[in-house]
Write a protein that holds these residues in place. Structure first.
Motif, short mmCIF file in Angstrom:
data_model
loop_
_atom_site.label_atom_id
_atom_site.label_comp_id
_atom_site.label_asym_id
_atom_site.label_seq_id
_atom_site.Cartn_x
_atom_site.Cartn_y
_atom_site.Cartn_z
N GLY A 1 -9.71 -1.06 -1.58
CA GLY A 1 -8.95 0.38 -1.22
C GLY A 1 -7.86 0.61 -2.27
N ASP A 2 -7.33 -0.41 -2.80
CA ASP A 2 -6.37 -0.31 -4.05
C ASP A 2 -6.86 0.54 -5.15
OD1 ASP A 2 -3.92 -1.34 -3.04
OD2 ASP A 2 -4.51 -3.33 -3.36
N LEU A 3 -5.86 1.48 -5.71
CA LEU A 3 -6.06 2.24 -6.67
C LEU A 3 -5.18 1.35 -7.61
CD1 LEU A 3 -5.36 5.70 -6.42
CD2 LEU A 3 -7.30 4.98 -7.44
N VAL A 4 -5.85 0.83 -8.82
CA VAL A 4 -5.36 -0.10 -9.62
C VAL A 4 -5.46 0.36 -11.29
CG1 VAL A 4 -5.66 -2.11 -8.12
CG2 VAL A 4 -7.38 -1.32 -9.92
N ARG B 1 0.81 1.88 -2.02
CA ARG B 1 -0.12 1.87 -0.78
C ARG B 1 0.29 2.83 0.31
NH1 ARG B 1 -0.98 -4.65 -0.33
NH2 ARG B 1 -2.49 -4.75 -2.08
N LYS B 2 -0.66 3.75 0.84
CA LYS B 2 -0.33 4.37 1.99
C LYS B 2 -0.20 3.48 3.23
CE LYS B 2 -2.67 7.41 5.02
NZ LYS B 2 -3.99 8.45 5.36
N ASN B 3 -1.02 2.54 3.31
CA ASN B 3 -0.95 1.41 4.34
C ASN B 3 -1.73 0.38 3.98
OD1 ASN B 3 -3.60 2.14 4.94
ND2 ASN B 3 -2.96 3.90 6.17
N SER B 4 -1.83 -0.66 4.76
CA SER B 4 -2.74 -1.63 4.38
C SER B 4 -2.89 -2.63 5.71
CB SER B 4 -2.16 -2.79 3.52
OG SER B 4 -1.09 -3.43 3.69
N LEU B 5 -4.18 -3.12 5.95
CA LEU B 5 -4.43 -3.62 7.26
C LEU B 5 -4.83 -5.46 6.76
CD1 LEU B 5 -7.02 -1.36 8.69
CD2 LEU B 5 -4.45 -1.70 9.29
N VAL B 6 -4.78 -6.28 7.82
CA VAL B 6 -5.07 -7.47 7.46
C VAL B 6 -6.47 -7.87 7.86
CG1 VAL B 6 -4.40 -9.89 8.08
CG2 VAL B 6 -2.41 -8.06 8.08
N ARG B 7 -6.94 -7.30 8.80
CA ARG B 7 -8.26 -7.68 9.29
C ARG B 7 -8.89 -6.50 9.71
NH1 ARG B 7 -8.54 -13.13 12.58
NH2 ARG B 7 -7.23 -13.29 10.92
N PRO C 1 -9.15 -6.91 5.36
CA PRO C 1 -7.93 -6.79 4.42
C PRO C 1 -8.43 -5.38 3.37
CG PRO C 1 -9.49 -8.84 3.83
CD PRO C 1 -10.00 -8.22 5.12
N VAL C 2 -7.72 -4.42 3.95
CA VAL C 2 -7.98 -3.26 3.29
C VAL C 2 -6.76 -2.24 2.95
CG1 VAL C 2 -8.94 -2.21 5.44
CG2 VAL C 2 -9.84 -1.19 3.06
N ALA C 3 -6.82 -1.42 2.04
CA ALA C 3 -5.32 -0.60 1.71
C ALA C 3 -5.79 0.85 1.62
CB ALA C 3 -4.96 -0.93 0.44
N ASN C 4 -4.98 1.81 1.84
CA ASN C 4 -5.25 3.11 2.03
C ASN C 4 -6.41 3.67 2.84
OD1 ASN C 4 -2.93 3.34 -0.27
ND2 ASN C 4 -4.73 2.59 -1.45
N VAL C 5 -6.28 3.27 4.21
CA VAL C 5 -7.42 3.65 5.01
C VAL C 5 -6.67 5.06 5.57
CG1 VAL C 5 -8.30 3.12 7.36
CG2 VAL C 5 -7.69 1.28 5.64
N ASP C 6 -7.66 6.05 5.55
CA ASP C 6 -7.45 7.33 6.47
C ASP C 6 -7.69 7.48 7.87
OD1 ASP C 6 -6.62 8.43 3.98
OD2 ASP C 6 -8.89 8.42 3.43
N VAL C 7 -8.92 6.78 8.14
CA VAL C 7 -9.38 6.99 9.54
C VAL C 7 -9.94 5.60 10.14
CG1 VAL C 7 -11.58 8.08 10.73
CG2 VAL C 7 -10.17 9.33 9.13
N ASN D 1 0.47 3.04 11.72
CA ASN D 1 -0.18 2.92 10.26
C ASN D 1 -0.39 3.80 9.39
OD1 ASN D 1 0.25 -0.15 9.43
ND2 ASN D 1 -0.92 -0.33 11.43
N ASP D 2 -0.23 5.24 10.27
CA ASP D 2 -0.59 6.64 9.72
C ASP D 2 -2.15 6.55 9.55
OD1 ASP D 2 -0.03 9.12 8.71
OD2 ASP D 2 0.70 8.45 6.76
N ILE D 3 -2.87 6.22 10.25
CA ILE D 3 -4.20 6.10 10.35
C ILE D 3 -4.82 7.00 11.48
CG2 ILE D 3 -6.60 4.75 10.43
CD1 ILE D 3 -4.72 2.65 9.17
N GLU D 4 -5.61 7.91 11.27
CA GLU D 4 -5.93 8.86 12.17
C GLU D 4 -6.94 7.91 13.02
OE1 GLU D 4 -8.35 12.25 11.42
OE2 GLU D 4 -8.70 12.56 13.34
N PRO D 5 -6.96 7.83 14.42
CA PRO D 5 -8.13 7.12 15.33
C PRO D 5 -8.90 8.22 15.85
CG PRO D 5 -5.71 7.70 16.65
CD PRO D 5 -5.74 8.12 15.03
#
Ligand SMILES: Nc1nc2c(ncn2[C@@H]2O[C@H](COP(=O)(O)OP(=O)(O)O)[C@@H](O)[C@H]2O)c(=O)[nH]1
Ligand SMILES: [Mg+2]
Ligand SMILES: [Zn+2]
Length: 295
Positions: A41-44, A64-70, A72-78, A105-109
């Motif tokens: 999910g990272d832009l590199v 990153r906009k955000n990142s999750l551990v489990r 492991p992913v970055a820039n999640v919108d929803v 985390n600024d992710i839309e549920p």
């Protein structure tokens, strides 16, 4: 130098996708020293080292906009919070916690009541009653028979989405049904991960209608101690119409005098169950903060 999106991470090898191509990249040594790892999910930015074999080195990671551990992913919108009214038993506290975890985390549920083929109509209605004021979109699906998937699909198009929720709720089945991935693939992968070491950092973004779906579901629980007590009330859309109407500006909406939210609960304008669990979650997160502070 090229720019791309990490769509797959497996140990220290990353698949980086550009408009035209895919490259297998390693992060340059610096990241390891900084204790910072690229994520799916990272832009590199990366340099191509081998045009024929399509290999390269990741040079830098965009903010990153955000990142999750489990997972492991970055820039999640929803985040699709998957649950059933039965099998597994409805766990509203988990749903509420996950809504808060993602909003933090600024992710839309998005709430996905799956296995609706096994639900009594009253139970579905009760879920709708409890969550209609939550501000979350709600979809009702039967992943097994591929029913009700279109509204969910349109909510995920163009977005990076993760699936979360209790084990057995149907997350893998939904991901398979939506992306058209063979059951086998995801099944085998998650089995391997289940048995593998904790250090296994697998994650893959599956292309989906201009966006991506993260193949590894996560968040089957969430620790309220990770929430900041004072921020919780702001994430209950049900409370919004009453803001500024409580006697005290810093009203916790729990047992304060002249609390407009409590009055709304009493009048039935806010579902009492949502408020009871709000109180529970608030107390748990405050208790965790007290323990951390030591007073
Ligand atoms: N009846 C019914 N069964 C479902 C539905 N979705 C998933 N299942 C079944 O529920 C079980 C658990 O599903 P799975 O996708 O593995 O759940 P996960 O643990 O959340 O990934 C499997 O046997 C699925 O076939 C559904 O909408 N209706
Ligand atoms: Mg699964
Ligand atoms: Zn109040």
């Amino acid at each position: 130098m090229e720019t791309g999106l990490i769509t797959k991470a497996l140990s220290n090898r990353y698949t980086v996708r550009t408009d035209k191509d895919e490259y297998i990249c390693k992060p340059r040594g610096l990241f390891r020293k900084e204790g910072f790892k690229p994520l799916c999910g990272d832009l590199v930015r990366f340099d191509i080292t081998d045009y024929a074999d399509k290999e390269g080195y990741i040079i830098s990671i965009e903010e990153r906009k955000n990142s999750l551990v489990r997972p492991p992913v970055a820039n999640v919108d929803v985040a699709v919070i998957v649950f059933a009214t039965e099998y597994p038993t409805l766990d509203e506290l988990l749903i509420d916690l996950l809504i808060l975890a993602f909003r933090t985390n600024d992710i839309e549920p998005i709430l996905c009541l799956n296995k609706c083929d096994l639900s009594a109509k009253e139970d579905i209605d009760d879920v709708l009653r409890q969550y209609s004021g939550s501000g979350c979109k709600i979809v009702i699906t039967d992943a097994k028979h591929k029913t009700g998937l279109d509204p969910l699909k349109s909510m995920l198009s163009g977005k990076v989405s993760v699936f979360a929720g209790q084990s057995g709720a149907g997350k893998s089945t939904l991901i398979n049904a939506i992306t058209g991935t063979a059951d086998m693939e995801i099944g085998i992968l998650s089995e391997k991960i289940g048995r593998g070491k904790n250090t296994t950092r697998h994650c893959e973004l599956l292309s989906f209608e201009g966006g991506y779906i993260v193949d590894t579901p996560g968040f089957s629980k969430f620790d309220p101690g990770l929430l900041q007590p004072d921020l919780i009330k702001g994430m209950y859309n049900e409370f919004l119409p009453y803001i500024g109407q409580c006697r005290y500006n810093d009203c916790k909406h729990i047992n304060d005098d002249h609390c407009a939210v409590l009055q709304a609960v009493e009048k039935g304008e806010i579902p009492i169950e949502r408020h009871l669990r709000y109180e529970m979650i608030y107390n748990m997160s405050e208790e965790a903060l007290r323990v951390r502070r030591g007073y």
